[in-house]
Motif scaffolding. Structure first.
Motif, PDB file in Angstrom:
ATOM      1  N   LEU A  62       0.836  -1.196   0.000  1.00 25.32           N
ATOM      2  CA  LEU A  62       0.000   0.000   0.000  1.00 25.32           C
ATOM      3  C   LEU A  62       0.874   1.250   0.000  1.00 25.32           C
ATOM      4  O   LEU A  62       2.037   1.194   0.392  1.00 25.32           O
ATOM      5  N   THR A  63       0.294   2.361  -0.409  1.00 26.50           N
ATOM      6  CA  THR A  63       0.979   3.640  -0.233  1.00 26.50           C
ATOM      7  C   THR A  63       0.847   4.011   1.236  1.00 26.50           C
ATOM      8  O   THR A  63       0.043   3.428   1.973  1.00 26.50           O
ATOM      9  N   HIS A  64       1.605   4.999   1.663  1.00 19.24           N
ATOM     10  CA  HIS A  64       1.508   5.439   3.057  1.00 19.24           C
ATOM     11  C   HIS A  64       0.104   5.946   3.367  1.00 19.24           C
ATOM     12  O   HIS A  64      -0.439   5.672   4.441  1.00 19.24           O
ATOM     13  N   ASP A  65      -0.489   6.689   2.431  1.00 19.30           N
ATOM     14  CA  ASP A  65      -1.858   7.186   2.620  1.00 19.30           C
ATOM     15  C   ASP A  65      -2.842   6.033   2.787  1.00 19.30           C
ATOM     16  O   ASP A  65      -3.686   6.040   3.679  1.00 19.30           O
ATOM     17  N   GLN A  66      -2.727   5.033   1.913  1.00 18.00           N
ATOM     18  CA  GLN A  66      -3.632   3.889   1.969  1.00 18.00           C
ATOM     19  C   GLN A  66      -3.456   3.112   3.268  1.00 18.00           C
ATOM     20  O   GLN A  66      -4.434   2.642   3.853  1.00 18.00           O
ATOM     21  N   ALA A  67      -2.222   2.991   3.732  1.00 18.01           N
ATOM     22  CA  ALA A  67      -1.964   2.276   4.988  1.00 18.01           C
ATOM     23  C   ALA A  67      -2.632   2.997   6.152  1.00 18.01           C
ATOM     24  O   ALA A  67      -3.255   2.354   7.015  1.00 18.01           O
ATOM     25  N   LEU A  68      -2.517   4.319   6.199  1.00 17.73           N
ATOM     26  CA  LEU A  68      -3.171   5.080   7.268  1.00 17.73           C
ATOM     27  C   LEU A  68      -4.684   4.974   7.186  1.00 17.73           C
ATOM     28  O   LEU A  68      -5.362   4.824   8.208  1.00 17.73           O
ATOM     29  N   PHE A  83      -6.933   3.488  10.246  1.00 20.70           N
ATOM     30  CA  PHE A  83      -7.974   4.277  10.904  1.00 20.70           C
ATOM     31  C   PHE A  83      -9.373   3.711  10.664  1.00 20.70           C
ATOM     32  O   PHE A  83     -10.199   3.691  11.575  1.00 20.70           O
ATOM     33  N   GLU A  84      -9.656   3.263   9.456  1.00 27.49           N
ATOM     34  CA  GLU A  84     -10.987   2.727   9.169  1.00 27.49           C
ATOM     35  C   GLU A  84     -11.237   1.405   9.877  1.00 27.49           C
ATOM     36  O   GLU A  84     -12.382   1.047  10.126  1.00 27.49           O
ATOM     37  N   ASN A  85     -10.184   0.677  10.199  1.00 27.75           N
ATOM     38  CA  ASN A  85     -10.321  -0.631  10.844  1.00 27.75           C
ATOM     39  C   ASN A  85      -9.738  -0.627  12.255  1.00 27.75           C
ATOM     40  O   ASN A  85      -9.364  -1.669  12.779  1.00 27.75           O
ATOM     41  N   PHE A  86      -9.676   0.538  12.858  1.00 27.19           N
ATOM     42  CA  PHE A  86      -9.004   0.716  14.136  1.00 27.19           C
ATOM     43  C   PHE A  86      -9.479  -0.277  15.196  1.00 27.19           C
ATOM     44  O   PHE A  86      -8.677  -0.897  15.889  1.00 27.19           O
ATOM     45  N   GLY A  87     -10.779  -0.432  15.329  1.00 32.21           N
ATOM     46  CA  GLY A  87     -11.320  -1.326  16.354  1.00 32.21           C
ATOM     47  C   GLY A  87     -10.939  -2.777  16.166  1.00 32.21           C
ATOM     48  O   GLY A  87     -10.751  -3.507  17.142  1.00 32.21           O
ATOM     49  N   SER A  88     -10.804  -3.213  14.935  1.00 38.05           N
ATOM     50  CA  SER A  88     -10.501  -4.622  14.707  1.00 38.05           C
ATOM     51  C   SER A  88      -8.996  -4.905  14.601  1.00 38.05           C
ATOM     52  O   SER A  88      -8.599  -6.058  14.661  1.00 38.05           O
ATOM     53  N   VAL A  89      -8.168  -3.883  14.459  1.00 34.02           N
ATOM     54  CA  VAL A  89      -6.720  -4.126  14.381  1.00 34.02           C
ATOM     55  C   VAL A  89      -6.018  -3.832  15.705  1.00 34.02           C
ATOM     56  O   VAL A  89      -4.804  -3.980  15.809  1.00 34.02           O
ATOM     57  N   THR A  90      -6.774  -3.420  16.727  1.00 32.68           N
ATOM     58  CA  THR A  90      -6.187  -3.167  18.042  1.00 32.68           C
ATOM     59  C   THR A  90      -6.855  -4.050  19.082  1.00 32.68           C
ATOM     60  O   THR A  90      -8.021  -4.407  18.971  1.00 32.68           O
ATOM     61  N   ASP A  91      -6.102  -4.399  20.080  1.00 34.69           N
ATOM     62  CA  ASP A  91      -6.631  -5.111  21.231  1.00 34.69           C
ATOM     63  C   ASP A  91      -6.936  -4.058  22.288  1.00 34.69           C
ATOM     64  O   ASP A  91      -6.037  -3.339  22.725  1.00 34.69           O
ATOM     65  N   GLU A  92      -8.192  -3.952  22.697  1.00 35.45           N
ATOM     66  CA  GLU A  92      -8.617  -2.848  23.553  1.00 35.45           C
ATOM     67  C   GLU A  92      -7.836  -2.784  24.863  1.00 35.45           C
ATOM     68  O   GLU A  92      -7.413  -1.717  25.295  1.00 35.45           O
ATOM     69  N   SER A  93      -7.617  -3.921  25.508  1.00 32.93           N
ATOM     70  CA  SER A  93      -6.895  -3.889  26.783  1.00 32.93           C
ATOM     71  C   SER A  93      -5.433  -3.498  26.573  1.00 32.93           C
ATOM     72  O   SER A  93      -4.867  -2.742  27.368  1.00 32.93           O
ATOM     73  N   ASN A  94      -4.810  -3.992  25.513  1.00 33.24           N
ATOM     74  CA  ASN A  94      -3.433  -3.617  25.210  1.00 33.24           C
ATOM     75  C   ASN A  94      -3.358  -2.143  24.814  1.00 33.24           C
ATOM     76  O   ASN A  94      -2.425  -1.445  25.219  1.00 33.24           O
ATOM     77  N   LEU A  95      -4.333  -1.671  24.055  1.00 37.13           N
ATOM     78  CA  LEU A  95      -4.367  -0.265  23.651  1.00 37.13           C
ATOM     79  C   LEU A  95      -4.449   0.649  24.869  1.00 37.13           C
ATOM     80  O   LEU A  95      -3.716   1.633  24.965  1.00 37.13           O
ATOM     81  N   THR A  96      -5.309   0.300  25.821  1.00 39.53           N
ATOM     82  CA  THR A  96      -5.462   1.109  27.025  1.00 39.53           C
ATOM     83  C   THR A  96      -4.148   1.174  27.798  1.00 39.53           C
ATOM     84  O   THR A  96      -3.723   2.248  28.233  1.00 39.53           O
ATOM     85  N   HIS A  97      -3.487   0.060  27.926  1.00 42.50           N
ATOM     86  CA  HIS A  97      -2.202   0.012  28.634  1.00 42.50           C
ATOM     87  C   HIS A  97      -1.145   0.843  27.912  1.00 42.50           C
ATOM     88  O   HIS A  97      -0.441   1.654  28.522  1.00 42.50           O
ATOM     89  N   ARG A  98      -1.033   0.650  26.586  1.00 40.01           N
ATOM     90  CA  ARG A  98      -0.050   1.396  25.797  1.00 40.01           C
ATOM     91  C   ARG A  98      -0.327   2.896  25.826  1.00 40.01           C
ATOM     92  O   ARG A  98       0.593   3.705  25.879  1.00 40.01           O
ATOM     93  N   LEU A  99      -1.602   3.266  25.782  1.00 36.04           N
ATOM     94  CA  LEU A  99      -1.972   4.682  25.826  1.00 36.04           C
ATOM     95  C   LEU A  99      -1.579   5.303  27.170  1.00 36.04           C
ATOM     96  O   LEU A  99      -1.054   6.409  27.215  1.00 36.04           O
TER      97      LEU A  99
END
Length: 68
Positions: A32-38, A42-58
C-alpha cells in the motif's frame, strides 16, 4: 479512483522516526501507499487493536508525554 477511496480530508502529520519507519514497513509489506496504509488503520481501528493492550499502551504513552 474508487469513490469510497476518494480522499476528502487532509491533515498535516508529524511523526517520530520510529513511527515513520513502522508506517513505511507496514505499507511496504502490505503493498500500500503510506496514505492507503493510514486509511486502512484508521478505518479498521477497532478490529486491528486489542482494547486492553491499547489502554495500557496509551497510559504508558501519556506518562511519557508528561515527563517531557
Amino acid at each position: 479512483m474508487v469513490k469510497r477511496m476518494r480522499l476528502t480530508r487532509r491533515f498535516p502529520v508529524a511523526l517520530t522516526e520510529d513511527a515513520w519507519r513502522k508506517l513505511k514497513r507496514f505499507s511496504d509489506d502490505a503493498g500500500l501507499t503510506h496514505d492507503q496504509a493510514l486509511i486502512f488503520l484508521f478505518e479498521n481501528f477497532g478490529s486491528v487493536t486489542d482494547e486492553s493492550n491499547l489502554t495500557h499502551r496509551l497510559r504508558l504513552f501519556k506518562a511519557e508525554l508528561e515527563t517531557d
